[in-house]
Design an enzyme around this catalytic site. Sequence first.
Site, PDB file in Angstrom:
ATOM      1  N   LYS A  60       2.403   4.585  18.120  1.00  0.00           N
ATOM      2  CA  LYS A  60       2.485   5.974  17.646  1.00  0.00           C
ATOM      3  C   LYS A  60       2.571   6.953  18.825  1.00  0.00           C
ATOM      4  O   LYS A  60       3.325   7.927  18.795  1.00  0.00           O
ATOM      5  CB  LYS A  60       1.279   6.290  16.771  1.00  0.00           C
ATOM      6  CG  LYS A  60       1.265   5.476  15.480  1.00  0.00           C
ATOM      7  CD  LYS A  60      -0.095   5.521  14.803  1.00  0.00           C
ATOM      8  CE  LYS A  60      -0.101   4.742  13.501  1.00  0.00           C
ATOM      9  NZ  LYS A  60      -1.454   4.539  12.963  1.00  0.00           N
ATOM     10  N   GLU A 104      -3.637  -2.883   9.807  1.00  0.00           N
ATOM     11  CA  GLU A 104      -2.348  -3.556   9.943  1.00  0.00           C
ATOM     12  C   GLU A 104      -2.470  -5.001   9.452  1.00  0.00           C
ATOM     13  O   GLU A 104      -3.579  -5.547   9.378  1.00  0.00           O
ATOM     14  CB  GLU A 104      -1.927  -3.575  11.412  1.00  0.00           C
ATOM     15  CG  GLU A 104      -1.665  -2.205  11.991  1.00  0.00           C
ATOM     16  CD  GLU A 104      -0.618  -1.441  11.201  1.00  0.00           C
ATOM     17  OE1 GLU A 104       0.536  -1.875  11.139  1.00  0.00           O
ATOM     18  OE2 GLU A 104      -0.968  -0.398  10.629  1.00  0.00           O
ATOM     19  N   GLY A 147      -6.811  -1.041   2.601  1.00  0.00           N
ATOM     20  CA  GLY A 147      -5.379  -0.935   2.910  1.00  0.00           C
ATOM     21  C   GLY A 147      -5.095  -0.093   4.142  1.00  0.00           C
ATOM     22  O   GLY A 147      -3.968   0.361   4.346  1.00  0.00           O
ATOM     23  N   THR A 166       0.827  -1.220   0.000  1.00  0.00           N
ATOM     24  CA  THR A 166       0.000   0.000   0.000  1.00  0.00           C
ATOM     25  C   THR A 166       0.860   1.268   0.000  1.00  0.00           C
ATOM     26  O   THR A 166       0.699   2.151  -0.838  1.00  0.00           O
ATOM     27  CB  THR A 166      -0.911  -0.003   1.245  1.00  0.00           C
ATOM     28  OG1 THR A 166      -1.676  -1.195   1.241  1.00  0.00           O
ATOM     29  CG2 THR A 166      -1.839   1.191   1.258  1.00  0.00           C
ATOM     30  N   ARG A 192       7.982  -9.031  -2.591  1.00  0.00           N
ATOM     31  CA  ARG A 192       7.631 -10.417  -2.931  1.00  0.00           C
ATOM     32  C   ARG A 192       6.429 -10.440  -3.862  1.00  0.00           C
ATOM     33  O   ARG A 192       6.385 -11.160  -4.831  1.00  0.00           O
ATOM     34  CB  ARG A 192       7.312 -11.200  -1.656  1.00  0.00           C
ATOM     35  CG  ARG A 192       8.560 -11.510  -0.890  1.00  0.00           C
ATOM     36  CD  ARG A 192       8.523 -12.923  -0.294  1.00  0.00           C
ATOM     37  NE  ARG A 192       9.466 -12.944   0.803  1.00  0.00           N
ATOM     38  CZ  ARG A 192       9.124 -12.714   2.061  1.00  0.00           C
ATOM     39  NH1 ARG A 192       7.871 -12.520   2.386  1.00  0.00           N
ATOM     40  NH2 ARG A 192      10.037 -12.708   3.003  1.00  0.00           N
ATOM     41  N   ASP A 198      -1.327  -0.460  17.751  1.00  0.00           N
ATOM     42  CA  ASP A 198      -0.811   0.463  16.732  1.00  0.00           C
ATOM     43  C   ASP A 198      -0.816   1.903  17.270  1.00  0.00           C
ATOM     44  O   ASP A 198       0.166   2.636  17.124  1.00  0.00           O
ATOM     45  CB  ASP A 198      -1.675   0.353  15.466  1.00  0.00           C
ATOM     46  CG  ASP A 198      -1.252   1.325  14.399  1.00  0.00           C
ATOM     47  OD1 ASP A 198      -0.215   1.103  13.763  1.00  0.00           O
ATOM     48  OD2 ASP A 198      -1.959   2.340  14.199  1.00  0.00           O
ATOM     49  N   GLY A 210      -3.571   4.974   4.486  1.00  0.00           N
ATOM     50  CA  GLY A 210      -3.861   4.961   3.055  1.00  0.00           C
ATOM     51  C   GLY A 210      -2.597   5.195   2.248  1.00  0.00           C
ATOM     52  O   GLY A 210      -1.606   5.716   2.751  1.00  0.00           O
ATOM     53  N   ALA A 262      14.031  19.581  -3.309  1.00  0.00           N
ATOM     54  CA  ALA A 262      15.154  18.871  -2.690  1.00  0.00           C
ATOM     55  C   ALA A 262      16.501  19.395  -3.192  1.00  0.00           C
ATOM     56  O   ALA A 262      17.514  19.257  -2.505  1.00  0.00           O
ATOM     57  CB  ALA A 262      15.039  17.383  -2.972  1.00  0.00           C
ATOM     58  N   VAL A 282       3.668   8.004  12.094  1.00  0.00           N
ATOM     59  CA  VAL A 282       2.594   8.484  12.974  1.00  0.00           C
ATOM     60  C   VAL A 282       1.591   9.319  12.184  1.00  0.00           C
ATOM     61  O   VAL A 282       1.964  10.290  11.522  1.00  0.00           O
ATOM     62  CB  VAL A 282       3.160   9.334  14.136  1.00  0.00           C
ATOM     63  CG1 VAL A 282       2.036   9.785  15.062  1.00  0.00           C
ATOM     64  CG2 VAL A 282       4.209   8.559  14.913  1.00  0.00           C
TER      65      VAL A 282
HETATM   66  N1  HSE Z   1      -3.321   0.641  10.536  1.00  0.00           N
HETATM   67  C1  HSE Z   1      -2.925   1.996  10.638  1.00  0.00           C
HETATM   68  C2  HSE Z   1      -4.168   2.850  10.864  1.00  0.00           C
HETATM   69  C3  HSE Z   1      -2.219   2.429   9.378  1.00  0.00           C
HETATM   70  O1  HSE Z   1      -5.266   2.359  10.626  1.00  0.00           O
HETATM   71  O2  HSE Z   1      -4.045   3.970  11.313  1.00  0.00           O
HETATM   72  C4  HSE Z   1      -1.542   3.758   9.497  1.00  0.00           C
HETATM   73  O3  HSE Z   1      -0.526   3.745  10.451  1.00  0.00           O
END
Ligand code: HSE
Length: 438
Positions: free
Chosen positions: A206, A191, A188, A13, A45, A202, A303, A33, A133
């Site tokens: 963060k 996790e 997407g 993603t 993969r 998650d 995303g 830059a 984050v």
């Molecule tokens: N799984 C995480 C979320 C992805 O839904 O925030 C972004 O870090």
Amino acid sequence: MEPVKIGLLGLGTVGSGTVIVLTRNAGEIARRAGRGIEIAHAAAREYKRDAITGIEHIGRIGEDAFAVVDDPEVEIVVELIGGYSPAKELVLRAIANGKHVVTANKALIARHGNEIFAAARARGVMVGFEAAVAGGIPIIKALREGLAANHIEWIAGIINGTGNFILTEMRDKGRDFADVLKEAQARGYAEADPTFDVEGIDAAHKLTILASLAFGIPLQFERCFTEGISRIEAQDVAYAEQLGYRIKHLGIARRCPEGIELRVHPTLIPHRRLIANVDGVMNAVLVKGDAVGPTLYYGAGAGSLPTASSVVADLVDVVRALTTDPNNRVPHLAFQPDELADTPILPMDQVETAYYLRMMARDEPGVMARIASILGEQGISIEAIQQKEPGEGDTHVPLVMLTHRVREGQMNQAIARIEAQGSVQGAVMRIRMENLAG
Ligand code: HSE
């Protein structure tokens, strides 16, 4: 000037989004830059070739991620595989090879960041992690640079897009938890292991990173209190609304005289707060600094392209700083590495917060008074109390209460005493409540 050659680990993603953004905005990125950015070598993969605009510009695509970090042509390694291993080995090897690193991997930084930054410092290379984050929100840069004048008092954030998407869809459309989670996975957002999203792991990764940047402390993921959203019931969402609150899954880091609070849990917040109205996959982080006051950062928290926006911003930063003296670069954790403080993280029973309580109480005289007196004996002051209508033939009725702030340890004792009452059926539902006033 020759373009900078980068190596890309992962074409999922975020990886595919990064290729698309680097291709689509190549001209403007180079103007910012000072040099173009070229993907010399990628490893993946599995990937959807047809869905990645610009994939034809990648010099070489193989399956071996270690071949990328060992490729002498590659100056910057972009790690977008996620997870602890082999991401950690790859990042440490890239650093040992003298390459700069950009990563979106919050789990890796929260757990192994202290070791990774020490290795990077010793080797004189940079590690960018803006994408780790809150997806596309430049919150790392804001904390590390924009708010550098401030004594940060607290942070409260909706920092998991999947969890916020689930809570919003359940509230607005009455959709089923499992069904919304499936959609978040298909988009997407989630996790690889979605329990990381719904159980708050998650968000804890963060929050750990944000707290280090805000308070100048080492990363201490293992001390973060974590509670997920899976226990939240539709009736709590409805009662909270009736009382003028929304339930959000918040990460909260607060500096107190005794130490630092570091906690992720469902939280009632007044519905009039801007952050209470952050819905869907959007994230928002509220930061209170002593000089600036409250500031709010809002945007897509997950995303492909939003997260790629942060990855590419880090790449631009690294390219700009390639020739600078390593001692004059912005420190990884905002404070100079030798200036990190050993301020303790408070155990949860010492944290002070207000509470929403819901229990099923027997519908007979004196029950409510007894519960109120237990709270009073524990030094807990009630702010509001509501008894709901009993259903036809019900012997127990829902009793909903809001309390004033109290230490969690005291509340635990009170809940244990209430649950031991024969007049209360089952467990007491407790949701912490924060005012978040500036
Ligand atoms: N799984 C995480 C979320 C992805 O839904 O925030 C972004 O870090």
